[in-house]
Design a protein around this motif. Structure first.
Motif, PDB file in Angstrom:
ATOM      1  N   ARG A  24       0.840  -1.186   0.000  1.00  0.00           N
ATOM      2  CA  ARG A  24       0.000   0.000   0.000  1.00  0.00           C
ATOM      3  C   ARG A  24       0.881   1.242   0.000  1.00  0.00           C
ATOM      4  NH1 ARG A  24      -3.797  -0.392   4.825  1.00  0.00           N
ATOM      5  NH2 ARG A  24      -1.941  -1.370   5.631  1.00  0.00           N
ATOM      6  N   ALA A  25       0.295   2.325  -0.449  1.00  0.00           N
ATOM      7  CA  ALA A  25       1.074   3.546  -0.539  1.00  0.00           C
ATOM      8  C   ALA A  25       0.822   4.416   0.679  1.00  0.00           C
ATOM      9  CB  ALA A  25       0.688   4.297  -1.795  1.00  0.00           C
TER      10      ALA A  25
ATOM     11  N   ARG B 262       1.353  11.031   5.411  1.00  0.00           N
ATOM     12  CA  ARG B 262       2.209   9.858   5.475  1.00  0.00           C
ATOM     13  C   ARG B 262       1.530   8.670   6.149  1.00  0.00           C
ATOM     14  NH1 ARG B 262       6.112  11.495   2.727  1.00  0.00           N
ATOM     15  NH2 ARG B 262       7.154  13.480   3.060  1.00  0.00           N
TER      16      ARG B 262
ATOM     17  N   VAL C   5      -2.778   4.258   2.771  1.00  0.00           N
ATOM     18  CA  VAL C   5      -4.133   4.396   2.264  1.00  0.00           C
ATOM     19  C   VAL C   5      -4.499   3.211   1.383  1.00  0.00           C
ATOM     20  CG1 VAL C   5      -4.278   6.904   2.318  1.00  0.00           C
ATOM     21  CG2 VAL C   5      -3.233   5.789   0.347  1.00  0.00           C
ATOM     22  N   ASP C   6      -5.782   2.892   1.376  1.00  0.00           N
ATOM     23  CA  ASP C   6      -6.299   1.848   0.499  1.00  0.00           C
ATOM     24  C   ASP C   6      -6.743   2.444  -0.815  1.00  0.00           C
ATOM     25  OD1 ASP C   6      -5.895  -0.359   1.950  1.00  0.00           O
ATOM     26  OD2 ASP C   6      -7.861  -0.384   2.901  1.00  0.00           O
ATOM     27  N   ILE C   7      -7.470   3.557  -0.674  1.00  0.00           N
ATOM     28  CA  ILE C   7      -7.912   4.256  -1.878  1.00  0.00           C
ATOM     29  C   ILE C   7      -7.409   5.674  -1.762  1.00  0.00           C
ATOM     30  CG2 ILE C   7      -9.887   5.113  -3.156  1.00  0.00           C
ATOM     31  CD1 ILE C   7     -11.406   2.683  -2.300  1.00  0.00           C
ATOM     32  N   GLY C   8      -6.725   6.138  -2.783  1.00  0.00           N
ATOM     33  CA  GLY C   8      -6.168   7.480  -2.705  1.00  0.00           C
ATOM     34  C   GLY C   8      -6.410   8.233  -3.979  1.00  0.00           C
ATOM     35  N   TYR C   9      -6.003   9.481  -3.964  1.00  0.00           N
ATOM     36  CA  TYR C   9      -6.126  10.315  -5.151  1.00  0.00           C
ATOM     37  C   TYR C   9      -4.725  10.613  -5.665  1.00  0.00           C
ATOM     38  CZ  TYR C   9     -10.984  10.792  -4.059  1.00  0.00           C
ATOM     39  OH  TYR C   9     -12.287  10.509  -3.838  1.00  0.00           O
TER      40      TYR C   9
ATOM     41  N   ILE D  44       0.427  11.126  -4.098  1.00  0.00           N
ATOM     42  CA  ILE D  44      -0.757  10.431  -3.593  1.00  0.00           C
ATOM     43  C   ILE D  44      -1.342  11.232  -2.435  1.00  0.00           C
ATOM     44  CG2 ILE D  44      -1.606   8.262  -2.649  1.00  0.00           C
ATOM     45  CD1 ILE D  44       1.164   7.118  -3.711  1.00  0.00           C
ATOM     46  N   PHE D  45      -2.651  11.451  -2.477  1.00  0.00           N
ATOM     47  CA  PHE D  45      -3.310  12.155  -1.374  1.00  0.00           C
ATOM     48  C   PHE D  45      -4.438  11.300  -0.863  1.00  0.00           C
ATOM     49  CE2 PHE D  45      -1.560  15.264  -4.296  1.00  0.00           C
ATOM     50  CZ  PHE D  45      -0.734  15.982  -3.452  1.00  0.00           C
TER      51      PHE D  45
END
Lengths: 474, 299, 397
Positions: B245-246, B252, B255-259, B267-268
């Motif tokens: 995961r990122a 920091r 996240v599982d789902i990010g933008y 990645i946000f």
């Protein structure tokens, strides 16, 4: 047999089968032929343990290091579980090697399970080599800095000159000086040269030619082994010599070592090594000596194709796909060696041009050199430019294949020992026996009409037994 | 007959006769928890590393070794080291090359520790040390004679943690190592290292968090001494499933789902109108439903 | 290529690159040092051209337009133009996805005045390589039609969202194109849609190609030989600067993780990617990646979720592209005068042979030329900066 109406005759053609080739032993082969008590004595020296360890197969080295710090025997099943299932054959082989060298021994564990335990001498001394402790090696006494210290280039030139002196002598280049009667004796003993029938002067043998085609490391190792064979006749102690040899092989190039504390016998040995260029000494009584590249890593000759990372002697041969060979050399020895299997076309001050032809190769093959050795020699000395082209093949594959084909051409007949069965009384008898021999894989040849068959030698007893049983049953 | 069988067998099992270069990166940062609590631990680690390094050299005469110390402010090669080699005479039965390794490491390490003014940071700059190691390996590979094969690997021995602030350097290092066929092995002494674990996974290295420091040498010898080519023949710790995961750039956090910014790929975890990394202004997203849906997901 | 407008002389009259003048013998009369110097200089020049902080089109959608006409059977490239191209393209495709993991690629061939799409726009390199290798057996006939090819590409690129970078790379061996209508209208349409067209010519410069490239902000180059061909092709691996009309937006992406709970075995499940494929069929497996939104399973990343349409990637996929955006700072070339005894990263000791050394502007460490090239070409991280806590801290803020 005759009462069965069956006669068998044996053919022995061992002589025909194998031209006696140069037998190269590695350290493992050498040591396994020594008795256990000799090995035990050798293991008293950390250097030898180190050398033996490095010669072990890779898996064996892992096993040894894993139990190096374990005092109790380790169950054999546990050791087996370290290796992957798929490689169990290799595990068996490796265990055998370790037992053959008496590096480890079987021991039973409380509870009756069979276990392995490292030989205590081996373990103790390997630990000393790795971690320290024990007595310093014999040649490491402190020395004042040498005011005429020799650098590596000098040592390389020196050792190359000394060694080539021996090789030159072998090919009969007229350079007779610089080689002692002792060295000649070793060459004769090793079968690399033999006394000429007419005038008794030493001439090179088939094995000698093969020896010349080996790489430098392998030559030294082979030569040293032959030397060691004669060592006891000279009143030297084998263990002592071996230890010293390995100490040398683990020394640092370009560094001086002291002769202090070496006994008379070792000093004699040192002088011998000096003659072949394994060590450099300014004067016989100099008190210090420099090991040369020839003496370093003396056992690693078997690892083919591995170059030392440091500067190795430069290759000089270029082979083209049109079978042309260019050798950038001015050494008579190297030209002579090349001439063994190439037709030399031109010679210039620094380069020789030749061509590989069917005739030239066959001539070499007739002389007892194998295709493998020719290819090995060309690869060994391939010019660095050749190595860069293709990372995996130094030589053009067509040339390699062709040399091999030329060799195969000569070996159209395969000899195998066999026993002839003939004069069967009935076709049925013949059929039964042939069936049996075939199913057990002993049959070499058979002819239905003549009711004759040949089974291989190892199957003879078995087939004979079967025949006896069969004919009794009838 | 049996003798014949043996020789044919040994042909089959010819071990890979390739030279191997091992670069060990030892984390000597005094800020890591292990060393803060008990400075003696360092001595033990260094001793184990020396014995391990020498065991590596013992495997084959042509094996190469380099050791780096990753300290709080610098990373340095402590073996072979920049200064000229010490003149060593044997004092005991140890192989003189091994003695040289031991002395050089101890001398150089001593120098580093002496010059260090103590600003404690609990994170070591391992990514930097790794990038130096890769440059070093690259040089050795470049300078090797043609036709010789050299396997290189890096072993990281560390007690400190890894956080996302070196993330980019780590990733660059891992992908470079993968491209150059350098295996990265990691031996974690104290904390679990998720980023370095990804590195092991990417480069096919081994990751091991040792349960207790006492047996460090034994763990090293068992798990990390075998070269990658013979590892398949041995039973070694199985690869762990790695969490890929990122971490978002804003907090920091994993996240599982990010933008993801279409321009700079930052990645946000939440939608924001301006990218904080590249200062791009974004078009507003489509229907609001997406946002509310996302909130639901987060719960 | 020299632009016709600003060139004062013809191409054949322009100052020929007098490469031999740059070569000087060293003291011993060898050329090698000088030659390697030129090569290294060329490498550094390419580095210098990379400007940091330019907006790049990272999510690339690239159509390869491949000429498969009669002219590709020409043997000026060995063994033939087509064969050489296919070999290079295999390498190109792998490297392209290695460097641009969230990008997509498609292949169109131009043959006998027609254009056929042989692989759709996807992010799966294996599919493309498979399609490319089958081209070995196509018969090379007729003339190509550039217009038809561009139209096929445009038709599918048009549909992409506005944040996607749209590109076409034409590889053409023919010196002619046989088009149904005026190709200029197609070029205008490409311009409107912001499709960047680059062309690699295998024969000679052609006016219409040059115009196409100029109008759409692409590049046009003609190869000299096969190694130059490779260089030109591989220049297209770097993401191009973003087109002006490119919108930026935040794209929602999922980062799936493997479902592992300590100590328990994963359940056997089917993956969505193979569920309706005829060839392989779906098998029950344990591992896999689960869409964080709808929990459907996939065996490979990156992929677009078939159920909910979310783009699924793993963090390293994104990380692979970061170095395009945050390159290591360009090093300063300085003459060597004992600034440092050794190269900071590779420990090489400097000798008098090293005429120049390279210094990082941030951490001021000194590096040798080989490390300079290695750091900027491959590593993309300055070891000096990465081992310096102060700089690292300021970078991350």
């Amino acid at each position: 047999m005759a009462d069965n109406g069956l006669s068998s005759s044996q053919q022995v053609n061992n002589v025909l089968i194998q031209p006696s080739n140069l037998e190269c032993k590695n350290l493992y082969d050498y040591l396994t032929t020594r008795p256990q008590n000799v090995l035990e004595r050798l293991y008293n020296h950390p250097t030898i343990c180190l050398a033996v360890y490095r010669e072990l197969p890779e898996l064996a080295r892992q096993y040894v290091i894993r139990i190096l710090f374990v005092e109790q025997p380790v169950p054999q099943a546990v050791v087996a579980s370290w290796g992957h299932q798929a490689f169990s054959k290799e595990h068996v082989y490796v265990s055998k090697v370790l037992s053959n060298l008496f590096v480890w021994q079987e021991a039973s564990i409380p509870g009756g399970l069979p276990g392995w335990i490292l030989s205590t001498t081996f373990k103790r001394n390997l630990k000393i080599a790795l971690l320290g402790g024990g007595k310093p090696w014999s040649m490491s006494s402190a020395l004042d800095p040498d005011n005429k210290a020799r650098d590596i280039t000098f040592l390389d030139a020196y050792s190359a000159e000394r060694w080539e002196c021996v090789l030159h002598y072998m090919v009969g280049s007229q350079q007779q000086e610089g080689i002692s009667a002792d060295a000649v004796r070793i060459l004769l003993h090793a079968g690399l040269m033999k006394r000429d029938e007419d005038d008794g002067s030493p001439v090179i043998t088939r094995q000698g030619f093969q020896f010349l085609l080996l790489d430098r490391q392998a030559q030294v190792w082979h030569f040293v082994l032959q030397y060691l064979d004669t060592v006891e006749q000279r009143g030297l102690d084998l263990a002592e010599c071996l230890t010293f040899l390995f100490q040398l092989s683990f020394s640092t190039l370009g560094k001086d070592y002291s002769t202090e504390g070496m006994n008379q016998r070792l000093l004699v040995f040192l002088q011998h090594l000096r003659e072949f260029g394994l060590v450099y000494q300014r004067k016989r009584k100099a008190g210090r000596f420099y090991p040369t590249r020839l003496a370093l890593n003396i056992t690693s000759s078997q690892s083919k194709g591995v170059h030392v990372l440091e500067d190795v002697p430069k290759g000089y041969i270029v082979v083209e796909t049109n079978y042309r060979v260019y050798a950038y050399t001015d050494s008579n020895l190297q030209v002579a060696l090349l001439g063994l299997f190439t037709d030399l076309l031109y010679r210039f001050p620094n380069v020789v041009v030749g061509i590989l032809t069917r005739d030239s190769i066959r001539q070499a093959l007739r002389g007892g050199i194998t295709a493998e050795q020719i290819i090995g020699y060309l690869t060994q000395h391939a010019h660095s430019q050749m190595l860069q082209n293709e990372s995996n093949h130094a030589l053009p594959p067509t040339v390699v294949d062709q040399i091999k084909l030329w060799e195969l051409e000569r070996n159209r007949l395969v000899y195998s020992d066999g026993v002839l069965y003939s004069q069967f009384l009935s076709q049925a008898d013949f059929n039964v026996l042939r069936e049996y021999a075939q199913s057990s894989g002993y049959l070499i040849w058979s002819n239905k009409e003549k009711r004759t068959m040949v089974v291989n030698k190892s199957g003879h007893d078995d087939v004979k037994k079967f025949w006896k049983r069969y004919s009794k049953g009838n | 007959m049996s003798l014949e069988l043996e020789t044919t067998k040994s042909e089959d099992f010819v071990s890979t006769d390739e030279i191997s270069l091992l670069v060990i990166i030892l984390d000597t940062n005094p800020g890591q928890r292990l060393l803060r609590e008990n400075p003696q631990t360092l001595t033990q680690c260094v001793d184990s590393i020396i014995a391990f390094g020498n065991s590596h050299l013992m495997q084959k005469s042509q094996n190469k070794l380099a050791i780096m110390a990753c300290h709080s402010k610098t990373s340095e090669f402590i073996y072979p080291g920049a200064s000229k080699t010490l003149d060593i005479r044997q004092i005991d039965g140890q192989y003189e090359v091994f003695t040289l390794v031991e002395r050089t490491i101890k001398t150089n390490l001593h120098k580093i520790i002496a010059t260090e003014n103590t600003i404690l940071s609990n994170e070591s700059l391992l990514a930097g040390a790794l990038s130096m190691a890769l440059c070093y390996i690259h040089r050795i590979q470049r300078n090797k004679p043609p036709g010789c094969k050299l396997n290189s690997r890096i072993l990281v021995v560390t007690g400190s943690g890894d956080s996302a602030f070196q993330y980019m350097s780590y990733m660059n290092v891992f992908f470079t190592a993968q491209k150059q066929n350098v295996v990265i092995d990691v031996c974690a002494l104290d904390q679990h290292l998720s980023l370095l674990q990804q590195g092991c996974d990417i480069t096919n290295g081994l990751y091991l968090k040792i349960p207790q420091l006492q047996g460090l040498l034994q763990y090293l010898l068992w798990v990390f001494l075998p070269e990658p080519p013979i590892r398949p023949k041995l039973v070694l710790p199985p690869p762990v499933k790695v969490d890929y995961r990122a971490a978002c750039f804003c907090h920091r956090e994993m996240v599982d789902i990010g933008y993801v910014c279409s321009v700079c790929l930052s990645i946000f975890c939440k939608f924001s109108p301006i990218c904080t990394t590249c200062h791009t202004v974004f078009k507003m997203p489509g229907p609001l439903a997406v946002k509310s849906k996302k909130k639901k997901m987060k719960l | 290529m020299v632009d016709e407008e600003d060139a004062k002389e013809y191409r054949w009259e322009t100052g020929y690159e007098k490469t031999w003048e740059a070569i000087k013998e060293d003291d011993e009369g060898f050329l090698e040092a000088s030659v390697t110097d030129i090569i290294q200089r060329a490498k550094r020049k390419r580095q210098a051209q990379k400007l940091p902080n330019t907006k790049l089109g990272m999510m690339r959608h690239l159509y390869l337009l491949l000429d498969c006409s009669d002219s590709m059977s020409n043997q000026d490239l060995k063994p033939t133009r087509l064969y050489c191209t296919l070999k290079l393209l295999e390498l190109f495709i792998e490297e392209f996805f290695d460097q641009n993991p969230i990008s997509q690629l498609g292949v169109i061939i131009m043959q006998n005045k027609r254009a056929d799409k042989i692989s759709e726009l996807t992010g799966n390199p294996r599919k493309h390589i498979k399609a490319i290798t089958t081209l070995n057996r196509t018969s090379l006939i007729g003339e190509p039609s550039l217009q038809n090819g561009l139209n096929v590409a445009l038709k599918s690129l048009k549909l992409l969202p506005s944040h996607a970078s749209r590109e076409v790379l034409v590889i053409i061996g023919s010196l002619t194109t046989c088009d149904p209508t005026d190709i200029n209208t197609t070029i205008d349409a490409l311009k409107v849609e912001g499709v960047r067209c680059s062309i690699i010519g295998l024969a000679a410069e052609v006016h219409i190609c040059k115009q196409l490239a100029a109008e759409t902000n692409g590049t046009y180059s003609v190869i000299l030989d096969d190694s130059h061909y490779k260089d030109l092709l591989f220049q297209h691996i770097e993401p191009p600067p973003a087109a002006v009309c490119l919108d930026s937006s935040l794209i929602k992406m999922g980062f799936p993780h493997q479902m592992v709970t300590e100590g328990t075995d994963e359940p056997l499940t089917m993956c969505m990617c193979h569920v309706d494929s005829v060839e392989e069929g779906s098998k029950l497996t344990t591992g896999g990646y689960y869409c964080p939104q709808c929990c459907s399973k996939y065996c490979e990343l990156p992929v677009e979720c078939r159920v909910c349409g979310l783009t699924l990637v793993s963090a390293p996929h994104l990380a692979r592209s970061y170095h395009h955006l945050f390159p290591a700072p360009s090093f300063k070339e300085t003459d060597y005068n004992n600034q440092s005894l050794i190269c900071y990263s590779c420990q090489k000791s400097f000798t008098d042979l090293d005429k120049h050394v390279y210094q990082c502007p941030k951490c001021e460490r000194t590096f040798c030329i080989d490390c300079d090239i290695f750091i900027h070409d491959v590593l993309h991280t300055c070891p000096g900066c990465a081992t310096n806590p102060a700089i690292l801290q300021s970078n991350s803020d």
